[in-house]
Write an enzyme that holds these catalytic residues in place. Sequence first.
Site, short mmCIF file in Angstrom:
data_model
loop_
_atom_site.label_atom_id
_atom_site.label_comp_id
_atom_site.label_asym_id
_atom_site.label_seq_id
_atom_site.Cartn_x
_atom_site.Cartn_y
_atom_site.Cartn_z
CB SER A 730 -0.95 -0.06 1.20
OG SER A 730 -2.00 0.84 1.03
CG ASP A 808 -6.67 -2.95 -4.19
OD1 ASP A 808 -7.55 -2.24 -3.68
OD2 ASP A 808 -5.48 -2.96 -3.81
CG HIS A 840 -5.59 -2.37 -0.48
ND1 HIS A 840 -4.69 -2.06 -1.49
CD2 HIS A 840 -5.20 -1.65 0.59
CE1 HIS A 840 -3.81 -1.18 -1.03
NE2 HIS A 840 -4.09 -0.92 0.22
#
EC number: 3.4.14.5
Length: 863
Positions: A730, A808, A840
Site C-alpha cells: 500500500s 482491489d 487490497h
Amino acid sequence: MATTGTPTADRGDAAATDDPAARFQVQKHSWDGLRSIIHGSRKYSGLIVNKAPHDFQFVQKTDESGPHSHRLYYLGMPYGSRENSLLYSEIPKKVRKEALLLLSWKQMLDHFQATPHHGVYSREEELLRERKRLGVFGITSYDFHSESGLFLFQASNSLFHCRDGGKNGFMVSPMKPLEIKTQCSGPRMDPKICPADPAFFSFINNSDLWVANIETGEERRLTFCHQGLSNVLDDPKSAGVATFVIQEEFDRFTGYWWCPTASWEGSEGLKTLRILYEEVDESEVEVIHVPSPALEERKTDSYRYPRTGSKNPKIALKLAEFQTDSQGKIVSTQEKELVQPFSSLFPKVEYIARAGWTRDGKYAWAMFLDRPQQWLQLVLLPPALFIPSTENEEQRLASARAVPRNVQPYVVYEEVTNVWINVHDIFYPFPQSEGEDELCFLRANECKTGFCHLYKVTAVLKSQGYDWSEPFSPGEDEFKCPIKEEIALTSGEWEVLARHGSKIWVNEETKLVYFQGTKDTPLEHHLYVVSYEAAGEIVRLTTPGFSHSCSMSQNFDMFVSHYSSVSTPPCVHVYKLSGPDDDPLHKQPRFWASMMEAASCPPDYVPPEIFHFHTRSDVRLYGMIYKPHALQPGKKHPTVLFVYGGPQVQLVNNSFKGIKYLRLNTLASLGYAVVVIDGRGSCQRGLRFEGALKNQMGQVEIEDQVEGLQFVAEKYGFIDLSRVAIHGWSYGGFLSLMGLIHKPQVFKVAIAGAPVTVWMAYDTGYTERYMDVPENNQHGYEAGSVALHVEKLPNEPNRLLILHGFLDENVHFFHTNFLVSQLIRAGKPYQLQIYPNERHSIRCPESGEHYEVTLLHFLQEYL
C-alpha cells in the site's frame, strides 16, 4: 556458506563488504523448501492469531448473595473453534491474592454456526469486511441493550437475537439464538436496537432504512431513495449508508443514528421514535469498474469512486420518524428534511464526519468538515428544525412558517488548522438541566497545540431568531455560539488517543474521565484518569513496559486490558480499582483475573530491538531491528527495509510483533537483517510530525529511511549496505518504488505491494487531505506519482518486483496497470505477480503463502 575473513579495521564499510569472505550468504532453498519453512511458521501463528477476546460489555450482577460481581460479554474465538462467537465470563467478587485466576470462556450460543454456508458473503458484507480490515469469520460485531439484556447480530447472511440478564435473569447454559425472519431480499446490514424501545430494531436493506418489531415481526421501510435497479448508474441515491470514502478514509461505518428517547404525542398515547440519517446522492460521482470476484464469468463490478479533484456525493441530514400504539404496532411513518436545504444552511460542508444525539434526545449533533479538511464544526440540530418532506411548495412553506423563530442549528465548537484535521469520535455532551441555555461537553482537539488533548468546553446556546419561510444565505459565522470557557484537561508533547475508534469513559459522579494516551512514551499506550472538575494530576492505571488497549466497566470499578510488549505475546487481564471512595482519582488498579495468558513464542522467535536516532534536521525517530539469527563476528548480512511510512500508522512501538509481522522474524531466521523505521509522517507524534508530508507525499519519507539505515549500519556493524531490499504494501509499496527511483544506489531491489502509482487516480477524502486538489498542487502530484518517473528506474533486470490483487477496490489495479505500461514504454525491466482473487488485503491463505514464498525466493535469488 562463505568462510569468515576478518576485514582490517581501518577499511570503510563499503570496502569491508567488497571482501567476499565478509559477506554472509543466505542459504538457497528450493521453492518447495521455502514453502515448508512458511508452513512451519504459519502453524504457530494460527495458534494465537485472533484468539484474544474483544468488544467487551460489563453487566453488574445485583444479587447480594451470589458469588459474582459482573458478567462480562465479549467476542472471541474459543479453543479449537475457527470462528468468532459471543462469549461471556463471570467475574468473582472475591479472589485469592496469590492465585492466578483464569476465567473460563463460556459459550452463550448453543451449537451455532455464524459463518455463511461455504463462507460466501454478500457483496455488501464482503466490502464492509474490507473497509473494516476484518479477517475473522463468525460474529464480528453485536448490538446490546443493557436494560432488556437484548443482543442483536448478523450471522449466516441473516439476523439473530438472544437475551441474557434483563428481567429474566442470567442463563446458565448456552441458548439457541432466534433468527429474525424477513420479507426483504438481500442482506440486512448495520442492524441496531432502538435504545428507547428495544422491541424495535433497524437495518439497511438495498440502500434504504427499515425498522422492524422483534416481537411481532412487523417490518416497515422508512426511506425510498433506492429503486433497486441492477445498473449502478441509474440508481445513485441511498439513505443511512456510509459511502466508500466515508468508511475508508474517515472510519465511519454507519449512516444513521437512533434518538435515545421517545416522545409521546396526542391523547391516543402514540409514541414517536426518531432516526437521524444521511441521505446521499452519488449521481455526479464517477463510476469505475473493477473485475468481479466471479472471474470465470468475466464480469465487472461497478462502484462509485470519487477521484481526487472530482465531484463528491451530494449529502443531507434527514429524520425518519414513526409512531407506534400501545401494542407496538406501527401506526404511521414520516420522512422529514431540514427547514432549508442542507447546502443552503451549511454551504462549506463537504463531509459529515460523525453524528449522533445528546442523551436526552433534545438535539441531534453532527461533525461537519470542509473539502480541504482544515475546518471542522460541531453542530447541534434540534428535531423541530426538520419539517415533513413534501413535493408541494405550499405545504412546505406552511411547515417552515410553523417552525418557531428560536429553533435553529447551533455551532458549539470549531477547529481550524493549516495542516489537516484528523477526525475522531471523542465528543461527550453532558446532560443539560431544565431550561439551561448552555451546553457543556468534553472534546479532544489536536488543532490547538498540535497534540491531541482533552478539553472541557461550555458553549452558550444563543438563538438569533430566524424566519425560516424566507430564502436563506448564511453569513460567515452563522449559528456560531460564544464559548464561555474551555479548560485543557491534558497538555504536553504527547497525545490522547482519539483516532481509530479510541474511546473515553466519563464518571459523572466522581467527575473523572478515563482515557488512553502516550503520556509516558510515544511507544506505549496506557490508560489514564484525570479529574474534569479540578484539572491537574493525571494518573496512569496500567503497567509500564507494555502497550495496552483498555475497556472500562459501566460503573468504573473495573477495566480489561489487552496488552503486550515487543518480547511478550498479548494477554488479557481484568483489573479492579480499589481504594478510599473519598479519593477516587487515586484508586489503585489491582490485578483481579486473567482472561487470556500470553502464548509461548515460537521456538525460533527473537523479538526485534527498538532503537532511536536523531536525523540531520534533529528529529528524533524510532526504529526496530530484527538481528539475523546466525550472526557471526565480522559478517555483513543482506538487509530488508520493511516500510509503510504513510500517515495514520505507527509500526514501531512496544507491542508484540510476532503475529502480524511474524514474517519479519522468518527473514531474520534465514540470515537477513530486517529494519523498520517510523519516519516523519507516521502517527502518535503530533500533527507537525505527521504534517511533514503535507502536499509532498513521497518526497520526505525516503530521506528518513535512508538516514535510519545508515545509523543502524554504524551502530550494529552487521548490515551489508551493498545488499539492501526495500519492501512494503500500500503506502509502503508506493515508498518501495520511490526508494528505487530516488536511491537506486542504496536499494539493490524493491518489492512493491499494491502501490499507489499516480495520485490523480486515488480518492478525494485521502488524497486531498494530504495533497490538496490537483489544480492547487500540480508539482506535488507529479513529484509524488511514481509512474511518471519510470525513466529513473534501473536498467538491470531482477531489481523490481510488483505485487497486486486484481480485485482491489481501494488502490485499483489500474495503478499497477499504468505503471507497467509506462515501464514498457521506457524499456525498463520489471517482474509482476498478480493475485487474481484478492483485493487490497490478501485474504486467502493460499495467496498469502504464495506471496510469502515469492518474497523469500526473490530475495534469496537477487539480493
